[in-house]
Design a protein around this motif. Sequence first.
Motif: not given
Length: 367
Positions: A151-154, A192-196
Amino acid sequence: MAGLNKLTARQIKAAVSGDKLHDGGGLLFVAGENGGRWKFRHQIGGRRREMGLGSFPAMSLAEARRERDKWAAVKESGQDPIRERDRQRAEDMKPDRGDPTFEEMAHIAFEARKEMLRGDGERGRWFAPLRLHVIPKIGAIPVSSLTQRDIRDALQPIWRTKNATAVKAVNRTRIVLRHARLSGYDVDPFIADAAQHMLGYVAHKPTPIPATPWQDVPDLYARLCDMAGVSPLALRFAILTAVRSDGVRNARFDEIDGDVWIVPADRVKGRRGKVGDFRAPLSDEAMRIVEACRERRIGAHLFPSPRLRKGISDVALSKTLDRLGEAGRIHGFRTSFRTWVQDTGAAGYDIAETALGHVVGGKVERA
């Protein structure tokens, strides 16, 4: 089963936004800005209900009739069509279907919640952040295999340059993952929270919509009176009513009831089912604009687009303001009104907020 068919493809294509056309047997077509929606109107236990069947043109008239007949047969068998549809959807989403990809789960989650969104989520473009920025990067990955790094990379390419959009994408992704978790898939929505968190903090300063100082509004209004065309009329109407752009641009003649303009709930800001029609009283000057529109009427809308069978575009109104050298925008007229009330004491807080369509107090207080 459905009786005589009444609708034709030509009638559907000629319909303008807001029109409701009946085909018989409970099939209803509700025209929208970019097509329309099919509904199955029926009664269960003496209560009238409307069941969404699909959107047009994705679902043709013939397909809508088949769907109508299918659910009419369910009703005739003694079952509630909406309950039976929900049961079938729940069956379809059970884990024994295999592990869906993120793209598949995103569409499933969207379908499950779009009934609460205005225009089935199309007008608010609920799905757009996922479609444009997330699905192209991670859409093919099985949902249970996703990690916070995916998710982070996206979202990293737009995290700082389009932060507001990226935050919406994270929030939508979180909703999709939570839906997957509650549907029985091995998914941890916390990724999702971790990616943010991994993407880092961005000091985002919202840019307010430019508003014309209320002291300058009379001069602007006078200059608009000197201009010909639909755009100046629409801008004058917006100034006088303090209604949002979408409401003004798509105002219809059948919404005018005497000296009151009834803005339908689907053009009132808020979640579907949480807002109702908004009644905007029309001053003598506003009624003169309505009459001027009636004299030049060419369709259902007060302020029609010159080439399309719908209301005038926001771009057309902005161009008119640009030609006048006016920095304020149409939505800013609401701010102009609110600051005028505040600076002059023309009305109390409750009245000013109610005039803008804001919710004040509880249901009893509002009544």
